[in-house]
Motif scaffolding. Structure first.
Motif, short mmCIF file in Angstrom:
data_model
loop_
_atom_site.label_atom_id
_atom_site.label_comp_id
_atom_site.label_asym_id
_atom_site.label_seq_id
_atom_site.Cartn_x
_atom_site.Cartn_y
_atom_site.Cartn_z
N LEU A 107 -12.98 -2.12 3.92
CA LEU A 107 -12.69 -1.72 2.54
C LEU A 107 -12.30 -2.94 1.70
CD1 LEU A 107 -10.76 1.64 2.95
CD2 LEU A 107 -13.01 1.30 1.93
N GLY A 108 -11.41 -3.76 2.22
CA GLY A 108 -11.01 -4.97 1.49
C GLY A 108 -12.19 -5.89 1.25
N TYR A 109 -13.02 -6.05 2.26
CA TYR A 109 -14.18 -6.94 2.17
C TYR A 109 -15.17 -6.43 1.11
CZ TYR A 109 -17.79 -10.09 3.94
OH TYR A 109 -18.74 -11.08 4.07
N LEU A 110 -15.43 -5.11 1.12
CA LEU A 110 -16.37 -4.54 0.14
C LEU A 110 -15.80 -4.54 -1.27
CD1 LEU A 110 -17.87 -1.63 2.26
CD2 LEU A 110 -18.91 -3.85 1.74
N VAL A 111 -14.52 -4.25 -1.40
CA VAL A 111 -13.87 -4.33 -2.72
C VAL A 111 -13.93 -5.76 -3.23
CG1 VAL A 111 -11.63 -4.19 -3.90
CG2 VAL A 111 -12.39 -2.31 -2.47
N GLY A 112 -13.66 -6.71 -2.36
CA GLY A 112 -13.73 -8.12 -2.74
C GLY A 112 -15.13 -8.57 -3.09
N THR A 113 -16.12 -8.04 -2.41
CA THR A 113 -17.51 -8.42 -2.67
C THR A 113 -18.03 -7.80 -3.96
OG1 THR A 113 -17.99 -8.69 -0.32
CG2 THR A 113 -19.87 -8.29 -1.76
N PHE A 114 -17.78 -6.51 -4.17
CA PHE A 114 -18.42 -5.80 -5.27
C PHE A 114 -17.55 -5.62 -6.51
CE2 PHE A 114 -20.79 -4.28 -1.50
CZ PHE A 114 -22.03 -4.76 -1.87
N LEU A 115 -16.24 -5.54 -6.39
CA LEU A 115 -15.40 -5.26 -7.56
C LEU A 115 -14.48 -6.42 -7.95
CD1 LEU A 115 -14.38 -1.59 -6.77
CD2 LEU A 115 -16.04 -2.37 -8.47
N LEU A 116 -13.90 -7.10 -6.99
CA LEU A 116 -12.94 -8.16 -7.29
C LEU A 116 -13.49 -9.54 -6.96
CD1 LEU A 116 -9.57 -6.56 -6.17
CD2 LEU A 116 -10.47 -6.81 -8.47
N SER A 117 -14.77 -9.70 -7.14
CA SER A 117 -15.43 -10.97 -6.87
C SER A 117 -14.89 -12.06 -7.79
CB SER A 117 -16.94 -10.79 -7.12
OG SER A 117 -17.59 -12.02 -7.28
N PRO A 118 -14.95 -13.32 -7.36
CA PRO A 118 -14.54 -14.40 -8.26
C PRO A 118 -15.31 -14.43 -9.58
CG PRO A 118 -14.72 -15.23 -6.03
CD PRO A 118 -15.25 -13.82 -6.01
N ASP A 119 -16.50 -13.82 -9.59
CA ASP A 119 -17.30 -13.80 -10.82
C ASP A 119 -16.84 -12.75 -11.83
OD1 ASP A 119 -18.84 -15.92 -10.04
OD2 ASP A 119 -20.48 -14.70 -9.25
N ILE A 120 -15.77 -12.04 -11.54
CA ILE A 120 -15.22 -11.07 -12.49
C ILE A 120 -14.75 -11.77 -13.77
CG2 ILE A 120 -12.82 -11.05 -11.69
CD1 ILE A 120 -14.64 -7.84 -12.40
#
Length: 163
Positions: free
Chosen positions: A32-45
């Motif tokens: 969950l953390g990995y997917l949230v980090g990949t799709f929602l909280l990416s550095p490109d936010i």
């Protein structure tokens, strides 16, 4: 520089090897953390037109103040610190929204005020921080960011070398 689709694919390809080193009982929080980090909280936010920003749909307005202050590939792209800054920002937004809701209910709907005051987001945040699963959730967030930054560095290296 890698595009959003490339980041997503790269991170998804690296998820199974990461799970190999994760204890089985923590697969879910890590994933969950990995997917949230990949799709929602990416550095490109930090970019207004980025895929992670668009994925927030109607809630993308939440990130406008962050995007107006953050420089692309600035603090967002520093592993661990970037994740910490985005999480602190998101927690501040949620807490501010909670305070606005309490104030609105107190002013306009006093009979519902008790329901909202019983729900204290700080209590849930504190309980989450104490659980062992939160470590693996955070590890998933951080690793997704590290892989994102790594791909940025590797994909932009030939362009810098030619200068």
């Amino acid at each position: 520089m890698a595009l959003g689709r490339t980041h997503d694919l790269f991170n998804l390809l690296l998820l199974p090897p990461c799970l190999y080193f994760t204890p089985k009982e923590f697969y879910l929080p890590f994933t969950l953390g990995y997917l949230v980090g990949t799709f929602l909280l990416s550095p490109d936010i930090d970019m207004k037109g980025s895929k992670p920003s668009k994925r927030w749909k109607i809630l993308r307005f939440i990130w406008h103040p962050y995007q107006s202050r953050a420089k692309h590939r600035g603090i967002s792209h520093i592993p661990i610190l970037g994740t910490f800054v985005r999480l602190v920002y998101l927690n501040l937004v949620v807490f501010f929204a909670y305070l606005l809701l309490v104030y609105a209910l107190k002013s306009y709907f006093p009979k519902y005020q008790d329901y909202v005051e019983r729900f204290n987001p700080l209590i849930y945040l504190q309980q989450f921080a104490k659980s062992e699963a939160s470590f693996y959730f955070m590890l998933g967030l951080i690793l997704s960011e590290v892989f994102h930054v790594f791909l940025d560095l590797v994909s932009s290296y030939p362009f810098r070398r030619g200068r």
